[in-house]
Motif scaffolding. Structure first.
Motif, PDB file in Angstrom:
ATOM      1  N   ASN A   2      24.306  68.458 -36.816  1.00 15.60           N
ATOM      2  CA  ASN A   2      25.242  67.689 -36.008  1.00 15.60           C
ATOM      3  C   ASN A   2      24.584  66.346 -35.677  1.00 15.60           C
ATOM      4  N   LEU A   3      25.336  65.287 -35.875  1.00 19.66           N
ATOM      5  CA  LEU A   3      24.756  63.950 -35.717  1.00 19.66           C
ATOM      6  C   LEU A   3      25.658  63.059 -34.880  1.00 19.66           C
ATOM      7  N   THR A   4      25.055  62.021 -34.309  1.00 18.95           N
ATOM      8  CA  THR A   4      25.859  60.931 -33.743  1.00 18.95           C
ATOM      9  C   THR A   4      25.532  59.682 -34.548  1.00 18.95           C
ATOM     10  N   LEU A   5      26.552  59.130 -35.173  1.00 18.68           N
ATOM     11  CA  LEU A   5      26.345  57.897 -35.951  1.00 18.68           C
ATOM     12  C   LEU A   5      26.782  56.715 -35.112  1.00 18.68           C
ATOM     13  N   LYS A   6      25.979  55.683 -35.121  1.00 20.94           N
ATOM     14  CA  LYS A   6      26.365  54.418 -34.467  1.00 20.94           C
ATOM     15  C   LYS A   6      26.431  53.397 -35.588  1.00 20.94           C
ATOM     16  N   ILE A   7      27.646  53.006 -35.936  1.00 28.22           N
ATOM     17  CA  ILE A   7      27.858  52.212 -37.158  1.00 28.22           C
ATOM     18  C   ILE A   7      28.440  50.841 -36.827  1.00 28.22           C
ATOM     19  N   TRP A   8      27.923  49.808 -37.515  1.00 30.86           N
ATOM     20  CA  TRP A   8      28.446  48.462 -37.355  1.00 30.86           C
ATOM     21  C   TRP A   8      29.814  48.366 -38.010  1.00 30.86           C
ATOM     22  N   ARG A   9      30.830  48.050 -37.217  1.00 30.81           N
ATOM     23  CA  ARG A   9      32.174  47.854 -37.756  1.00 30.81           C
ATOM     24  C   ARG A   9      32.566  46.387 -37.590  1.00 30.81           C
ATOM     25  N   GLN A  10      33.016  45.793 -38.662  1.00 35.60           N
ATOM     26  CA  GLN A  10      33.409  44.378 -38.647  1.00 35.60           C
ATOM     27  C   GLN A  10      34.544  44.212 -39.652  1.00 35.60           C
ATOM     28  N   ASN A  12      36.204  41.672 -40.936  1.00 38.07           N
ATOM     29  CA  ASN A  12      36.071  40.666 -41.998  1.00 38.07           C
ATOM     30  C   ASN A  12      34.950  39.695 -41.624  1.00 38.07           C
ATOM     31  N   ALA A  13      34.766  38.682 -42.451  1.00 38.55           N
ATOM     32  CA  ALA A  13      33.634  37.772 -42.249  1.00 38.55           C
ATOM     33  C   ALA A  13      33.714  37.032 -40.915  1.00 38.55           C
ATOM     34  N   SER A  14      34.931  36.789 -40.413  1.00 36.72           N
ATOM     35  CA  SER A  14      35.044  36.006 -39.178  1.00 36.72           C
ATOM     36  C   SER A  14      35.110  36.883 -37.913  1.00 36.72           C
ATOM     37  N   ASP A  15      35.293  38.184 -38.093  1.00 33.86           N
ATOM     38  CA  ASP A  15      35.338  39.094 -36.940  1.00 33.86           C
ATOM     39  C   ASP A  15      33.944  39.166 -36.294  1.00 33.86           C
ATOM     40  N   LYS A  16      33.910  39.317 -34.962  1.00 31.27           N
ATOM     41  CA  LYS A  16      32.625  39.359 -34.254  1.00 31.27           C
ATOM     42  C   LYS A  16      31.842  40.655 -34.577  1.00 31.27           C
ATOM     43  N   GLY A  17      32.545  41.750 -34.731  1.00 31.28           N
ATOM     44  CA  GLY A  17      31.895  43.020 -35.064  1.00 31.28           C
ATOM     45  C   GLY A  17      31.276  43.716 -33.870  1.00 31.28           C
ATOM     46  N   TYR A  98      21.447  54.933 -36.296  1.00 31.28           N
ATOM     47  CA  TYR A  98      22.032  53.589 -36.261  1.00 31.28           C
ATOM     48  C   TYR A  98      22.154  53.068 -37.696  1.00 31.28           C
ATOM     49  N   ILE A  99      23.347  52.606 -38.059  1.00 30.82           N
ATOM     50  CA  ILE A  99      23.564  52.115 -39.427  1.00 30.82           C
ATOM     51  C   ILE A  99      24.169  50.709 -39.362  1.00 30.82           C
ATOM     52  N   GLU A 100      23.429  49.762 -39.907  1.00 29.79           N
ATOM     53  CA  GLU A 100      23.862  48.355 -39.850  1.00 29.79           C
ATOM     54  C   GLU A 100      23.764  47.709 -41.233  1.00 29.79           C
ATOM     55  N   PRO A 101      24.443  46.578 -41.407  1.00 24.30           N
ATOM     56  CA  PRO A 101      24.297  45.840 -42.680  1.00 24.30           C
ATOM     57  C   PRO A 101      23.008  45.031 -42.662  1.00 24.30           C
ATOM     58  N   TRP A 102      22.603  44.480 -43.811  1.00 25.77           N
ATOM     59  CA  TRP A 102      21.488  43.516 -43.833  1.00 25.77           C
ATOM     60  C   TRP A 102      21.839  42.380 -42.881  1.00 25.77           C
ATOM     61  N   ARG A 103      20.838  41.882 -42.181  1.00 27.69           N
ATOM     62  CA  ARG A 103      21.064  40.744 -41.281  1.00 27.69           C
ATOM     63  C   ARG A 103      20.282  39.541 -41.806  1.00 27.69           C
ATOM     64  N   ALA A 104      20.977  38.556 -42.344  1.00 31.43           N
ATOM     65  CA  ALA A 104      20.343  37.310 -42.790  1.00 31.43           C
ATOM     66  C   ALA A 104      21.446  36.287 -42.999  1.00 31.43           C
ATOM     67  N   GLU A 105      21.163  35.058 -42.642  1.00 31.91           N
ATOM     68  CA  GLU A 105      22.184  34.005 -42.770  1.00 31.91           C
ATOM     69  C   GLU A 105      22.679  33.873 -44.216  1.00 31.91           C
ATOM     70  N   ALA A 106      21.752  34.061 -45.153  1.00 34.22           N
ATOM     71  CA  ALA A 106      22.118  33.908 -46.564  1.00 34.22           C
ATOM     72  C   ALA A 106      22.834  35.141 -47.130  1.00 34.22           C
ATOM     73  N   PHE A 107      22.967  36.191 -46.317  1.00 35.85           N
ATOM     74  CA  PHE A 107      23.712  37.403 -46.698  1.00 35.85           C
ATOM     75  C   PHE A 107      24.841  37.632 -45.689  1.00 35.85           C
ATOM     76  N   PRO A 108      25.879  36.810 -45.664  1.00 37.85           N
ATOM     77  CA  PRO A 108      26.926  36.997 -44.652  1.00 37.85           C
ATOM     78  C   PRO A 108      27.656  38.341 -44.808  1.00 37.85           C
ATOM     79  N   VAL A 109      28.014  38.925 -43.677  1.00 36.60           N
ATOM     80  CA  VAL A 109      28.739  40.206 -43.716  1.00 36.60           C
ATOM     81  C   VAL A 109      30.160  39.960 -44.217  1.00 36.60           C
ATOM     82  N   VAL A 110      30.571  40.761 -45.193  1.00 36.94           N
ATOM     83  CA  VAL A 110      31.933  40.672 -45.740  1.00 36.94           C
ATOM     84  C   VAL A 110      32.837  41.613 -44.949  1.00 36.94           C
ATOM     85  N   LYS A 111      32.374  42.846 -44.768  1.00 35.03           N
ATOM     86  CA  LYS A 111      33.125  43.854 -44.007  1.00 35.03           C
ATOM     87  C   LYS A 111      32.189  45.018 -43.673  1.00 35.03           C
ATOM     88  N   ASP A 112      32.236  45.496 -42.441  1.00 36.52           N
ATOM     89  CA  ASP A 112      31.415  46.631 -41.996  1.00 36.52           C
ATOM     90  C   ASP A 112      29.961  46.510 -42.473  1.00 36.52           C
TER      91      ASP A 112
END
Ligand code: SF4
Ligand code: FES
Length: 248
Positions: A2-10, A12-17, A98-112
């Motif tokens: 049994n797990l608790t996932l904390k996931i980054w939801r965003q 689109n690219a302009s959503d704050k997330g 905790y599950i997040e996308p890569w964080r870097a200016e040159a890798f903008p988040v597209v979705k989630d």
């Protein structure tokens, strides 16, 4: 498990997330990390909710697309593997993950959890290739003698899968490990010598234009790289760059 996932939801690219909590049960320790996310997505779809978007293709450590930051580490807690090769036995029953996308200016988040890594493609296009005459009288690559040590080092450099974990784990969001692997795989071989000067100058120029930071020798990239790409490659690229600058 049994797990608790904390996931980054965003959305689109302009959503704050934001981070969203998902309780998940009935997970087998033998499942891969991505299979665990598949189970979550099936549940979300069943409830009429939007599934979590994440990148994947080969699911065997080859394509480099499964770019997940898990519990604060690129590709999760295990070393020398990608997120798709990670198994749930690396976690404990009752864990919060905790599950997040890569964080870097040159890798903008597209979705989630999906980021745009086309900056790597543009760096490759700037010089990560050799031009070979294929008119019919091309020399067979296997007929060119290459010192064993150099062949091995070039092969090791060529195992870089372009996943971007090096950038995501670097406090400067530096792409030096990736670019140096791509420069080294040619710099060590006779086939790479013809365009060597232009290659390193153009690839480093493109890397800077994409907004990646510089290397300050922290070494986090080498630790988190799923393919064990060595910092030696950065030293080699710096030597290549210096000598190309003097020639230019
Ligand atoms: S150097 Fe390693 S971490 Fe960086 S892109 Fe290549 S395989 Fe991924
Ligand atoms: S899905 Fe291809 S390396 Fe993970």
């Amino acid at each position: 498990m049994n797990l608790t996932l904390k996931i980054w939801r965003q959305k689109n690219a302009s959503d704050k997330g934001k981070m969203v909590d998902y309780p998940l049960s009935g997970i087998s320790p033998d499942m891969s990390f991505l299979e665990m996310l598949d189970v979550l997505n099936q549940e979300l779809i069943g409830k009429g909710e939007e599934p979590v978007a994440f990148d994947h293709d080969c699911r065997e450590g080859i394509c480099g697309t499964c770019s997940l930051y898990i519990n604060g580490r690129a590709h999760g807690p295990a070393t020398k593997i990608t997120a798709c090769q990670l198994h749930m036995r690396s976690f404990k029953d009752g864990d919060t993950i905790y599950i997040e996308p890569w964080r870097a200016e040159a890798f903008p988040v597209v979705k989630d959890l999906i980021v745009d890594r086309s900056s790597f493609d543009r760096i490759q296009q700037a010089g990560g290739f050799i031009s070979v005459n294929t008119s019919g009288n091309t020399q067979d690559a296997n007929a060119i003698p290459i010192e064993k040590e150099n062949a091995d080092k070039a092969f090791d450099a060529a195992t870089c899968i372009g996943c971007g974990a090096c950038v995501a784990s670097c406090k400067n969001s530096s792409a030096m490990l990736f670019v140096s692997a791509k420069v080294s795989q040619f710099a060590l071989l006779p086939q790479g010598q013809v365009e060597a000067t232009d290659r390193v100058l153009n690839m480093v120029k493109q890397m800077d234009e994409e907004g990646f930071g510089n290397c300050t020798n922290t070494g986090a990239c080498e630790v988190e790289c799923p393919k064990g790409i060595s910092l030696e490659n950065i030293a080699r690229m710096n030597r290549e760059y210096l000598s190309a600058s003097l020639k230019g």
